[in-house]
Scaffold this motif. Structure first.
Motif, short mmCIF file in Angstrom:
data_model
loop_
_atom_site.label_atom_id
_atom_site.label_comp_id
_atom_site.label_asym_id
_atom_site.label_seq_id
_atom_site.Cartn_x
_atom_site.Cartn_y
_atom_site.Cartn_z
N LYS A 219 14.06 -44.83 11.11
CA LYS A 219 14.21 -45.34 9.73
C LYS A 219 13.50 -44.41 8.75
N SER A 220 12.31 -43.96 9.10
CA SER A 220 11.55 -43.05 8.24
C SER A 220 12.26 -41.72 8.09
N ARG A 221 12.85 -41.22 9.18
CA ARG A 221 13.58 -39.94 9.09
C ARG A 221 14.82 -40.07 8.22
N ILE A 222 15.53 -41.19 8.35
CA ILE A 222 16.73 -41.41 7.52
C ILE A 222 16.34 -41.39 6.04
N LYS A 223 15.23 -42.02 5.72
CA LYS A 223 14.75 -42.03 4.33
C LYS A 223 14.36 -40.62 3.88
N LYS A 224 13.68 -39.90 4.74
CA LYS A 224 13.17 -38.58 4.38
C LYS A 224 14.29 -37.56 4.21
N TYR A 225 15.23 -37.52 5.16
CA TYR A 225 16.24 -36.46 5.14
C TYR A 225 17.53 -36.86 4.43
N TYR A 226 17.87 -38.16 4.46
CA TYR A 226 19.14 -38.61 3.88
C TYR A 226 18.95 -39.46 2.61
N HIS A 227 17.71 -39.85 2.34
CA HIS A 227 17.41 -40.68 1.16
C HIS A 227 18.21 -41.99 1.17
N ARG A 228 18.33 -42.56 2.36
CA ARG A 228 19.03 -43.83 2.53
C ARG A 228 18.10 -44.84 3.17
N CYS B 115 22.26 -45.25 13.77
CA CYS B 115 21.74 -43.89 13.82
C CYS B 115 20.61 -43.75 14.83
N PHE B 116 20.81 -42.86 15.81
CA PHE B 116 19.76 -42.56 16.78
C PHE B 116 18.70 -41.66 16.18
N THR B 117 19.13 -40.76 15.29
CA THR B 117 18.23 -39.91 14.52
C THR B 117 19.08 -39.02 13.62
N PRO B 118 18.59 -38.64 12.44
CA PRO B 118 19.29 -37.59 11.70
C PRO B 118 19.42 -36.34 12.56
N THR B 119 20.47 -35.58 12.34
CA THR B 119 20.82 -34.47 13.22
C THR B 119 19.59 -33.64 13.56
N ARG B 120 19.23 -33.69 14.82
CA ARG B 120 17.92 -33.22 15.25
C ARG B 120 17.71 -31.72 14.98
N TYR B 121 18.68 -30.89 15.34
CA TYR B 121 18.46 -29.45 15.23
C TYR B 121 18.52 -28.96 13.78
N LEU B 122 19.02 -29.81 12.88
CA LEU B 122 19.05 -29.44 11.46
C LEU B 122 17.79 -29.86 10.72
N TYR C 131 3.11 -39.95 24.09
CA TYR C 131 2.59 -39.24 22.93
C TYR C 131 2.51 -40.21 21.75
N GLN C 132 1.38 -40.16 21.03
CA GLN C 132 1.12 -41.14 19.97
C GLN C 132 1.79 -40.73 18.66
N LYS C 133 3.08 -40.56 18.73
CA LYS C 133 3.88 -40.32 17.54
C LYS C 133 5.33 -40.59 17.91
N GLY C 134 6.05 -41.25 17.04
CA GLY C 134 7.45 -41.53 17.33
C GLY C 134 7.67 -42.90 17.93
N GLY C 135 8.88 -43.09 18.46
CA GLY C 135 9.30 -44.40 18.93
C GLY C 135 8.54 -44.92 20.13
N GLY C 136 7.91 -44.05 20.89
CA GLY C 136 7.14 -44.51 22.03
C GLY C 136 6.03 -45.47 21.64
N THR C 137 5.49 -45.31 20.44
CA THR C 137 4.42 -46.20 19.98
C THR C 137 4.95 -47.58 19.63
N GLU C 138 6.28 -47.72 19.48
CA GLU C 138 6.88 -49.01 19.15
C GLU C 138 7.25 -49.80 20.39
N SER C 139 7.35 -49.13 21.53
CA SER C 139 7.77 -49.82 22.76
C SER C 139 6.64 -49.99 23.77
N VAL C 140 5.47 -49.42 23.49
CA VAL C 140 4.32 -49.52 24.38
C VAL C 140 3.18 -50.24 23.67
#
Length: 369
Positions: free
Chosen positions: A169-178, A116-123, A300-309
């Motif tokens: 991973k956090s979004r999957i937990k938040k929106y899909y409860h998985r 999963c790249f992200t839960p459906t973004r526009y939803l 930007y100090q939020k999201g995946g950019g903080t994991e790769s920098v």
């Protein structure tokens, strides 16, 4: 790692009609599973020649008018398109998705893994960005309500989730409860380090760089406004639906660039002061790509950019997500404070061989569980 698998596996992807980070992941998976067919809603051969290496199976949407280029015209049919596929002859299906591909239906003997790249973004996470005003939300409420209900049902179908980052991973937990494990996506580490200087004469000195699809949620406008006010040269590599608006915001120091070869883009990376990532990234493949050429990143100090920098070593963060916060970081940023070898070393942590090994292990573990 490209040896033939001892299980029958199929790949599923939302749609094949563009080129970007997700498509690079698919090509790496093809190296890992060269015999795996690729199922998708629609396939635009003109804009996706990269997919010629696959045995592609499309849905009934392929025959609908303009669907290959404008899948968004048929949002209520896309779920049905994925549900119509039959995977009874496969041991494993791997859906690679940020939208509908996870909604396939499999029998108990077929394991379904969702990368999963992200839960459906526009939803979910970027709903307000896609529908910024009351009128658009009111007009789209019935279809969005239907799609959210289906998306929750679809999210329950995979047997196992793999996220591309802690953020996802956090979004999957938040929106899909998985729950999900994490396997960072692969980045091709360049073997070539010296590139042509053909572009040198036409470029400004000490420029900053944005490499992005030009769509609203990427927030390229923040980088434009910050560089406008500081008088800093900014080169923007990419195309998209938001380009006209972004050009209207741009001052004389901003340039838009299209159709670069891989070598030309590498040269732009190497000679920039830094790559700017103004958006909340799912992971930030371009961040790692820039670092692989020895270039630091401002993200930007939020999201995946903080994991790769790595802050202070391979780049810097800014917060909140405003032009003033980015301006503050740009004012004190000096490229000489960041060693190219540190950037390259960090990028190598996300190489494609590590991705292949981790993905193979995850699939094998699920099969034998």
């Amino acid at each position: 790692m490209s040896k033939k698998s001892n299980f029958r596996i199929a790949l599923i992807y939302d749609r094949i009609n563009k080129w970007g980070g997700a498509e690079r992941v698919l090509l790496t998976l093809h190296e890992l599973f060269p015999d795996a067919p690729l199922y998708t809603a629609v396939h635009d051969k003109e804009s996706a020649s990269w997919a010629n290496v696959f045995n592609i199976h499309t849905s009934f949407l392929q025959k609908f008018p303009f669907a290959t280029k404008h899948h968004e015209w048929y949002p209520w049919l896309t779920p049905l398109a994925f549900e119509s596929f039959n995977f009874d002859s496969f041991d494993v299906v791997l859906s690679v998705t940020s939208a509908d591909a996870k909604g396939i239906i499999t029998k108990p003997h077929t394991k379904h893994i969702c990368y999963c790249f992200t839960p459906t973004r526009y939803l979910w996470s970027h709903y307000e960005t896609y529908f910024p005003d009351r009128l658009s939300r009111t007009f789209t409420r019935p279809i969005i309500s239907y799609l959210r209900k289906w998306d929750r049902i679809a999210a329950s179908r995979p047997d196992h989730y793999i996220a591309i980052s802690e953020t996802v991973k956090s979004r999957i937990k938040k929106y899909y409860h998985r729950d999900a494990e994490i396997i960072y996506p692969p980045v091709e580490i360049p073997k070539k380090t010296v590139f042509s200087d053909l572009k040198r004469q036409s470029l400004p000195k000490n420029y900053y760089l944005v490499v992005s699809r030009l769509v609203p949620y990427k927030r390229v406008d923040i980088a434009i406004k910050a560089c406008n006010e500081l008088g800093l040269p900014l080169l923007i590599v990419g195309t998209g639906s938001d380009e006209t608006r972004l050009r209207s915001l741009s001052g004389p120091h901003i340039q838009f660039i299209h159709n670069l070869t891989d070598d030309e883009l590498a040269w732009y990376y190497q000679h920039s002061q830094a790559l700017i990532l103004p958006q909340e990234e799912d992971f930030g493949l371009v961040s790692v790509e820039a670092q692989s050429y020895g270039t630091p990143v401002i993200t930007y100090q939020k999201g995946g950019g903080t994991e790769s920098v790595v802050r202070g070593k391979t780049g810097e963060f800014f917060y909140p997500q405003t032009k003033d916060a980015l301006k503050k970081t740009l004012k004190t940023f000096k490229k000489v404070n960041y060693r190219p070898e540190d950037c390259k070393r960090n990028a190598r942590e996300f190489n494609d061989e590590k991705f292949k090994t981790n993905m193979q292990l995850a699939i094998s573990k699920l099969i034998h569980s």
